[in-house]
Scaffold this motif. Structure first.
Motif, PDB file in Angstrom:
ATOM      1  N   VAL A   7     -30.769  -1.597  -6.777  1.00  0.00           N
ATOM      2  CA  VAL A   7     -30.167  -2.519  -5.818  1.00  0.00           C
ATOM      3  C   VAL A   7     -31.268  -3.166  -4.996  1.00  0.00           C
ATOM      4  CG1 VAL A   7     -28.708  -2.668  -3.765  1.00  0.00           C
ATOM      5  CG2 VAL A   7     -27.994  -1.264  -5.715  1.00  0.00           C
ATOM      6  N   VAL A   8     -31.187  -4.465  -4.823  1.00  0.00           N
ATOM      7  CA  VAL A   8     -32.168  -5.210  -4.045  1.00  0.00           C
ATOM      8  C   VAL A   8     -31.691  -5.282  -2.591  1.00  0.00           C
ATOM      9  CG1 VAL A   8     -33.316  -7.422  -3.740  1.00  0.00           C
ATOM     10  CG2 VAL A   8     -32.886  -6.537  -6.041  1.00  0.00           C
ATOM     11  N   GLY A   9     -32.615  -5.030  -1.660  1.00  0.00           N
ATOM     12  CA  GLY A   9     -32.261  -5.116  -0.251  1.00  0.00           C
ATOM     13  C   GLY A   9     -33.258  -4.350   0.590  1.00  0.00           C
ATOM     14  N   ALA A  10     -33.217  -4.574   1.889  1.00  0.00           N
ATOM     15  CA  ALA A  10     -34.148  -3.932   2.807  1.00  0.00           C
ATOM     16  C   ALA A  10     -33.838  -2.443   2.914  1.00  0.00           C
ATOM     17  CB  ALA A  10     -34.052  -4.591   4.177  1.00  0.00           C
ATOM     18  N   VAL A  11     -34.897  -1.621   2.850  1.00  0.00           N
ATOM     19  CA  VAL A  11     -34.774  -0.168   2.932  1.00  0.00           C
ATOM     20  C   VAL A  11     -35.332   0.310   4.260  1.00  0.00           C
ATOM     21  CG1 VAL A  11     -35.519   2.027   1.961  1.00  0.00           C
ATOM     22  CG2 VAL A  11     -34.883   0.151   0.440  1.00  0.00           C
ATOM     23  N   ARG A  12     -34.598   1.198   4.896  1.00  0.00           N
ATOM     24  CA  ARG A  12     -35.045   1.795   6.155  1.00  0.00           C
ATOM     25  C   ARG A  12     -34.814   3.300   6.088  1.00  0.00           C
ATOM     26  NH1 ARG A  12     -31.580   2.067  11.513  1.00  0.00           N
ATOM     27  NH2 ARG A  12     -33.102   2.929  12.976  1.00  0.00           N
ATOM     28  N   VAL A  13     -35.836   4.083   6.453  1.00  0.00           N
ATOM     29  CA  VAL A  13     -35.729   5.543   6.502  1.00  0.00           C
ATOM     30  C   VAL A  13     -35.768   5.974   7.962  1.00  0.00           C
ATOM     31  CG1 VAL A  13     -36.850   7.722   5.919  1.00  0.00           C
ATOM     32  CG2 VAL A  13     -36.774   5.874   4.240  1.00  0.00           C
ATOM     33  N   ARG A  14     -34.840   6.842   8.336  1.00  0.00           N
ATOM     34  CA  ARG A  14     -34.830   7.299   9.719  1.00  0.00           C
ATOM     35  C   ARG A  14     -34.425   8.767   9.792  1.00  0.00           C
ATOM     36  NH1 ARG A  14     -29.470   7.043  11.598  1.00  0.00           N
ATOM     37  NH2 ARG A  14     -28.060   5.831  10.285  1.00  0.00           N
ATOM     38  N   GLU A  15     -34.855   9.408  10.869  1.00  0.00           N
ATOM     39  CA  GLU A  15     -34.535  10.812  11.088  1.00  0.00           C
ATOM     40  C   GLU A  15     -33.091  10.964  11.537  1.00  0.00           C
ATOM     41  OE1 GLU A  15     -36.344  14.681  13.514  1.00  0.00           O
ATOM     42  OE2 GLU A  15     -37.072  12.647  13.950  1.00  0.00           O
ATOM     43  N   VAL A  16     -32.459  12.042  11.116  1.00  0.00           N
ATOM     44  CA  VAL A  16     -31.086  12.340  11.533  1.00  0.00           C
ATOM     45  C   VAL A  16     -31.136  12.888  12.961  1.00  0.00           C
ATOM     46  CG1 VAL A  16     -29.072  13.791  11.100  1.00  0.00           C
ATOM     47  CG2 VAL A  16     -30.328  12.773   9.182  1.00  0.00           C
ATOM     48  N   ARG A  17     -30.495  12.200  13.871  1.00  0.00           N
ATOM     49  CA  ARG A  17     -30.530  12.605  15.278  1.00  0.00           C
ATOM     50  C   ARG A  17     -29.143  12.678  15.918  1.00  0.00           C
ATOM     51  NH1 ARG A  17     -35.537  12.418  17.670  1.00  0.00           N
ATOM     52  NH2 ARG A  17     -37.230  11.402  16.505  1.00  0.00           N
ATOM     53  N   SER A  18     -28.283  11.735  15.618  1.00  0.00           N
ATOM     54  CA  SER A  18     -27.016  11.597  16.340  1.00  0.00           C
ATOM     55  C   SER A  18     -25.846  12.157  15.535  1.00  0.00           C
ATOM     56  CB  SER A  18     -26.749  10.119  16.631  1.00  0.00           C
ATOM     57  OG  SER A  18     -26.513   9.417  15.415  1.00  0.00           O
ATOM     58  N   ARG A  19     -24.708  12.223  16.177  1.00  0.00           N
ATOM     59  CA  ARG A  19     -23.482  12.636  15.486  1.00  0.00           C
ATOM     60  C   ARG A  19     -23.157  11.673  14.354  1.00  0.00           C
ATOM     61  NH1 ARG A  19     -18.186  13.499  19.067  1.00  0.00           N
ATOM     62  NH2 ARG A  19     -19.561  15.138  19.871  1.00  0.00           N
ATOM     63  N   THR A  20     -23.398  10.396  14.578  1.00  0.00           N
ATOM     64  CA  THR A  20     -23.159   9.403  13.524  1.00  0.00           C
ATOM     65  C   THR A  20     -24.079   9.645  12.329  1.00  0.00           C
ATOM     66  OG1 THR A  20     -22.460   7.759  15.152  1.00  0.00           O
ATOM     67  CG2 THR A  20     -23.155   6.936  12.993  1.00  0.00           C
ATOM     68  N   ASP A  21     -25.327   9.981  12.609  1.00  0.00           N
ATOM     69  CA  ASP A  21     -26.268  10.293  11.534  1.00  0.00           C
ATOM     70  C   ASP A  21     -25.798  11.516  10.745  1.00  0.00           C
ATOM     71  OD1 ASP A  21     -27.865   8.222  12.448  1.00  0.00           O
ATOM     72  OD2 ASP A  21     -29.228   9.540  13.548  1.00  0.00           O
ATOM     73  N   ARG A  22     -25.376  12.539  11.458  1.00  0.00           N
ATOM     74  CA  ARG A  22     -24.916  13.763  10.779  1.00  0.00           C
ATOM     75  C   ARG A  22     -23.704  13.466   9.904  1.00  0.00           C
ATOM     76  NH1 ARG A  22     -26.092  15.979  15.988  1.00  0.00           N
ATOM     77  NH2 ARG A  22     -23.866  16.037  16.555  1.00  0.00           N
ATOM     78  N   ARG A  23     -22.798  12.646  10.410  1.00  0.00           N
ATOM     79  CA  ARG A  23     -21.611  12.293   9.619  1.00  0.00           C
ATOM     80  C   ARG A  23     -22.017  11.520   8.364  1.00  0.00           C
ATOM     81  NH1 ARG A  23     -19.124   9.476  13.229  1.00  0.00           N
ATOM     82  NH2 ARG A  23     -18.213  11.312  14.236  1.00  0.00           N
ATOM     83  N   ALA A  24     -22.991  10.611   8.500  1.00  0.00           N
ATOM     84  CA  ALA A  24     -23.451   9.841   7.342  1.00  0.00           C
ATOM     85  C   ALA A  24     -24.096  10.749   6.306  1.00  0.00           C
ATOM     86  CB  ALA A  24     -24.438   8.766   7.795  1.00  0.00           C
ATOM     87  N   TYR A  25     -24.862  11.736   6.759  1.00  0.00           N
ATOM     88  CA  TYR A  25     -25.495  12.687   5.845  1.00  0.00           C
ATOM     89  C   TYR A  25     -24.428  13.471   5.078  1.00  0.00           C
ATOM     90  CZ  TYR A  25     -29.425  15.743   4.423  1.00  0.00           C
ATOM     91  OH  TYR A  25     -30.389  16.416   3.717  1.00  0.00           O
ATOM     92  N   LEU A  26     -23.450  14.000   5.792  1.00  0.00           N
ATOM     93  CA  LEU A  26     -22.407  14.797   5.151  1.00  0.00           C
ATOM     94  C   LEU A  26     -21.534  13.946   4.235  1.00  0.00           C
ATOM     95  CD1 LEU A  26     -21.499  16.990   8.222  1.00  0.00           C
ATOM     96  CD2 LEU A  26     -22.574  17.792   6.112  1.00  0.00           C
ATOM     97  N   ASP A  27     -21.345  12.682   4.568  1.00  0.00           N
ATOM     98  CA  ASP A  27     -20.601  11.787   3.678  1.00  0.00           C
ATOM     99  C   ASP A  27     -21.318  11.651   2.332  1.00  0.00           C
ATOM    100  OD1 ASP A  27     -18.589  11.364   5.492  1.00  0.00           O
ATOM    101  OD2 ASP A  27     -19.348   9.420   6.190  1.00  0.00           O
ATOM    102  N   LEU A  28     -22.660  11.681   2.354  1.00  0.00           N
ATOM    103  CA  LEU A  28     -23.429  11.543   1.111  1.00  0.00           C
ATOM    104  C   LEU A  28     -23.346  12.799   0.241  1.00  0.00           C
ATOM    105  CD1 LEU A  28     -26.537   9.602   2.416  1.00  0.00           C
ATOM    106  CD2 LEU A  28     -25.013   8.861   0.571  1.00  0.00           C
ATOM    107  N   VAL A  29     -22.881  13.906   0.796  1.00  0.00           N
ATOM    108  CA  VAL A  29     -22.627  15.086  -0.037  1.00  0.00           C
ATOM    109  C   VAL A  29     -21.511  14.800  -1.028  1.00  0.00           C
ATOM    110  CG1 VAL A  29     -21.799  17.479   0.027  1.00  0.00           C
ATOM    111  CG2 VAL A  29     -23.487  16.695   1.704  1.00  0.00           C
ATOM    112  N   ARG A  30     -20.583  13.939  -0.650  1.00  0.00           N
ATOM    113  CA  ARG A  30     -19.419  13.626  -1.486  1.00  0.00           C
ATOM    114  C   ARG A  30     -19.551  12.317  -2.253  1.00  0.00           C
ATOM    115  NH1 ARG A  30     -17.389  15.568   3.442  1.00  0.00           N
ATOM    116  NH2 ARG A  30     -17.345  13.456   4.284  1.00  0.00           N
ATOM    117  N   ALA A  31     -20.165  11.329  -1.637  1.00  0.00           N
ATOM    118  CA  ALA A  31     -20.103   9.959  -2.150  1.00  0.00           C
ATOM    119  C   ALA A  31     -20.592   9.795  -3.589  1.00  0.00           C
ATOM    120  CB  ALA A  31     -20.871   9.021  -1.217  1.00  0.00           C
ATOM    121  N   PRO A  32     -21.689  10.425  -4.028  1.00  0.00           N
ATOM    122  CA  PRO A  32     -22.135  10.205  -5.412  1.00  0.00           C
ATOM    123  C   PRO A  32     -21.173  10.749  -6.462  1.00  0.00           C
ATOM    124  CG  PRO A  32     -23.921  11.072  -4.046  1.00  0.00           C
ATOM    125  CD  PRO A  32     -22.658  11.224  -3.267  1.00  0.00           C
TER     126      PRO A  32
END
Length: 384
Positions: A7-32
């Motif tokens: 996929v073409v597009g801008a990539v950004r890497v960031r540390e997990v810090r907030s509740r929103t970040d944690r939710r996004a991480y856990l969502d990726l446990v299921r998404a693939p």
């Protein structure tokens, strides 16, 4: 790889810090795995606690949880670890990468994640990195290389076919693999081998030897025996480092409510534990019906309703101290567990996660007619 373009597009890497970040991480446990009928939701209690800094895994390691975004969407995640046990045992700093997930066709985002994880590990003087390993081998490890069309046994890794390619592409080399073996419990030759092992009188002739079932009423003691034996029996195994009683209790404390004591046997000589086998029903047969987290109410109800109908068991740990080997203890412990599985109506046992050079354990598996099936890859990379 899957043959599709990145996929073409801008990539950004960031540390997990907030509740929103944690939710996004856990969502990726299921998404693939949204469209994968073989996937079963893994137990994420340790991961949830880690992301909040509230587990002993977090307390004994430095860790760096990362998300990769592409065009504002979270598409990949991983956590880099510096677990203290590696330096304590090996005298050098080893980093690990675990809890990795990625959506397909996002290679550049994955590569950016690996790059940031390796940079962070180098800053902490890690000389090499191993993976996939969730901080420590007891918290989960391995990258499935084959048999993607089969449901995983509870507690074992499952991943899409493109995951090994991420490691190879980022310059990782082959580390020792782990194998699983299938034992057909309905096969006449297997049942004969079980009966012959149980009829072996060598152990009966030594009054110092005792084989006993785990005592659920003294579960904390039994869990302590488990980790003491595991630490000693697997001391020479690649990737294995000692865990404390508190750490293993965090992992196994609740297992008392699902453990069949006739699937957890301990061998003693003069009252001293010298060997064990730990098996369990493949609870994924029940969890797969709801695709919910194992700790959820839905999964609990599925286990209550279908738990006695499970037809596959798993052998997860079998070990005997060096000074007690050569007496047939491992075979006798395994035979007792398989006898119980047969009594419960199980038809197959998966002998899980045997290190590729663990010849004694492979010999025990083949004693009962095992067929090598799954391969779990491990990778390593020098950082200096």
């Amino acid at each position: 790889m899957n043959g599709s373009s990145d996929v073409v597009g801008a990539v950004r890497v960031r540390e997990v810090r907030s509740r929103t970040d944690r939710r996004a991480y856990l969502d990726l446990v299921r998404a693939p795995y949204r469209d994968d009928p073989h996937w079963v939701h893994p137990d994420v209690r340790i991961l949830k606690g880690l992301l909040r800094g509230r587990t002993l895994l977090a307390g004994r390691s430095e860790w760096h949880a990362l998300l990769a975004e592409q065009d504002g969407e979270s598409v990949a995640c991983l956590t880099a670890f510096m677990h203290a046990s590696f330096e304590e045992k090996l005298g050098k700093k080893i980093g690990t990468i675990g809890f990795f997930e990625a959506l397909p066709r996002h290679d550049r985002a994955v590569d950016a994640l690996f790059g940031e994880a390796e940079r962070w590990l180098k800053e902490r003087s890690a000389v090499r990195v191993w993976g996939p390993m969730n901080g420590h081998i007891m918290y989960g490890f391995g990258c499935l290389e084959n048999r993607y069309g089969e449901r995983p046994v509870v507690g074992t890794t499952y991943n899409p076919p493109d995951y090994p390619g991420h490691w190879w592409r980022n310059g990782y080399k082959h580390a020792p693999s782990f194998y699983s073996y299938a034992i057909d419990l309905t096969r006449e030759q297997t049942r004969t081998a079980i009966d012959e092992t149980l009829a072996d009188r060598r152990l009966d002739r030594d009054p110092a030897i005792r084989l006993r079932k785990a005592d659920l009423g003294a579960w904390r003691r039994e869990v302590g025996i488990f980790i003491d034996l595991h630490n000693a029996a697997f001391a020479a195994n690649w990737g294995d480092t000692p865990l404390s009683h508190d750490e293993i209790w965090e992992l196994m404390g609740l297992a008392r409510f699902t453990t069949d004591p006739e699937l957890f046997w301990i061998a003693e000589i003069d009252g001293r534990p010298v060997g064990l086998v730990l098996c369990m029903p493949d609870f994924n047969e029940a969890f797969a019906r709801v695709r919910a987290e194992p700790a959820s109410l839905r999964a609990g109800l599925a286990l209550f309703r279908f738990g006695r109908k499970i037809r596959r068991g798993g052998l997860f740990v079998i070990g005997v101290l060096a000074e007690a080997r050569g007496r047939g203890l491992a075979e006798s412990l395994a035979a007792r567990a398989m006898q119980r599985m047969i009594a419960r109506g199980m038809t197959v046992m998966e002998y899980c996660l045997v290190l590729e050079d663990n010849v004694p354990s492979q010999r025990v598996a083949r004693r009962f007619g095992a067929e090598q099936t799954k391969t779990y890859l491990m990778f390593e990379k020098r950082l200096v």
